[in-house]
Design an enzyme around this catalytic site. Sequence first.
Site, short mmCIF file in Angstrom:
data_model
loop_
_atom_site.label_atom_id
_atom_site.label_comp_id
_atom_site.label_asym_id
_atom_site.label_seq_id
_atom_site.Cartn_x
_atom_site.Cartn_y
_atom_site.Cartn_z
N GLU A 37 0.85 -1.18 0.00
CA GLU A 37 0.00 0.00 0.00
C GLU A 37 0.89 1.23 0.00
OE1 GLU A 37 -2.23 3.38 1.90
OE2 GLU A 37 -0.38 2.38 2.54
N ASP A 39 0.87 5.82 -0.96
CA ASP A 39 0.05 7.03 -1.09
C ASP A 39 0.65 7.97 -2.12
OD1 ASP A 39 -1.56 6.56 1.58
OD2 ASP A 39 0.55 6.35 2.10
N HIS A 52 2.67 10.19 2.16
CA HIS A 52 1.36 10.12 2.81
C HIS A 52 0.79 11.49 3.15
CE1 HIS A 52 -1.38 9.84 6.29
NE2 HIS A 52 -1.85 8.79 5.65
N GLU A 114 -3.22 4.62 -2.93
CA GLU A 114 -4.23 5.50 -2.35
C GLU A 114 -4.06 6.91 -2.89
OE1 GLU A 114 -5.73 7.53 1.82
OE2 GLU A 114 -4.52 5.70 1.95
N LYS A 116 -4.39 10.53 -2.42
CA LYS A 116 -4.52 11.41 -1.25
C LYS A 116 -5.14 12.74 -1.67
CE LYS A 116 -3.38 10.57 2.29
NZ LYS A 116 -4.10 9.90 3.41
N ASP A 234 2.00 -2.60 9.17
CA ASP A 234 3.34 -2.01 9.14
C ASP A 234 4.39 -3.05 9.50
OD1 ASP A 234 2.17 0.58 8.81
OD2 ASP A 234 1.91 0.72 10.97
#
Length: 242
Positions: A37, A39, A52, A114, A116, A234
């Site tokens: 995963e 960002d 992120h 993802e 953001k 994590d």
Amino acid sequence: MIKKTKVYAHRGFSSQFPENTMRAFEEARQRNVSGIELDVQLTKDGEVVVIHDEEINRTTNGIGYVQDFFLKQIILFDAGTWFHKAFHQEAIPTLRDVFEWIVSTKSQLTLNIELKNDVIAYEALEEKVLELIEEYELVNQVIISSFNYKSLVKVRSIHPHISLGFLFEGIDNKAVEKALTIQASGLHCEPQYAFSAEGKRAQASGLELRVYTVNDKHLFLQLINEGVEVIMTDDLEMSSRI
């Protein structure tokens, strides 16, 4: 028989290496996870970078918003020393860097990207990410997720087949309908949703439950027994001991 739950490395192997860096991604790959995963945000000149926070303050030696720096500036910041001085050479990678790495290593990892854009409405972030995915022919290895439902609607309007994950917090009684409307493949949810009646309804509707971010061994085991499809963590050392 309990189905095999996949493990995704949340921002890479981020318990042991600086998050969202190429080192964190490579260390995760070497531990045979199913996915990573990460960002993405946009620089001032519209380049897709992997970080992120909207600001670079927490994970680099710089101060300011990602959107206020040109790519040639942002790649010069130290994105590793905040974690440990041993990682002082780590930089903020571009999404292109990540795709080049995936292709060069011939990795079959799933990349959960993802967007953001729930705080800052980056113009054309969706188009730019999709263009890169198509360029590197990684459509079948990517899941796009976002807290911004309208952004996912936009992605689906542009690309009819790419896998989508509707990302949300808590118990959303409309999550199933929202996901089905955009033909999402799954819901990216917190553990409590996976244990809820809504979570069961989602799976019965054909949606995968991809649960974030689980670093507790007991909870990890509970979710496996619950039959969720993906757990994001994590701590890959913890997950590998289970």
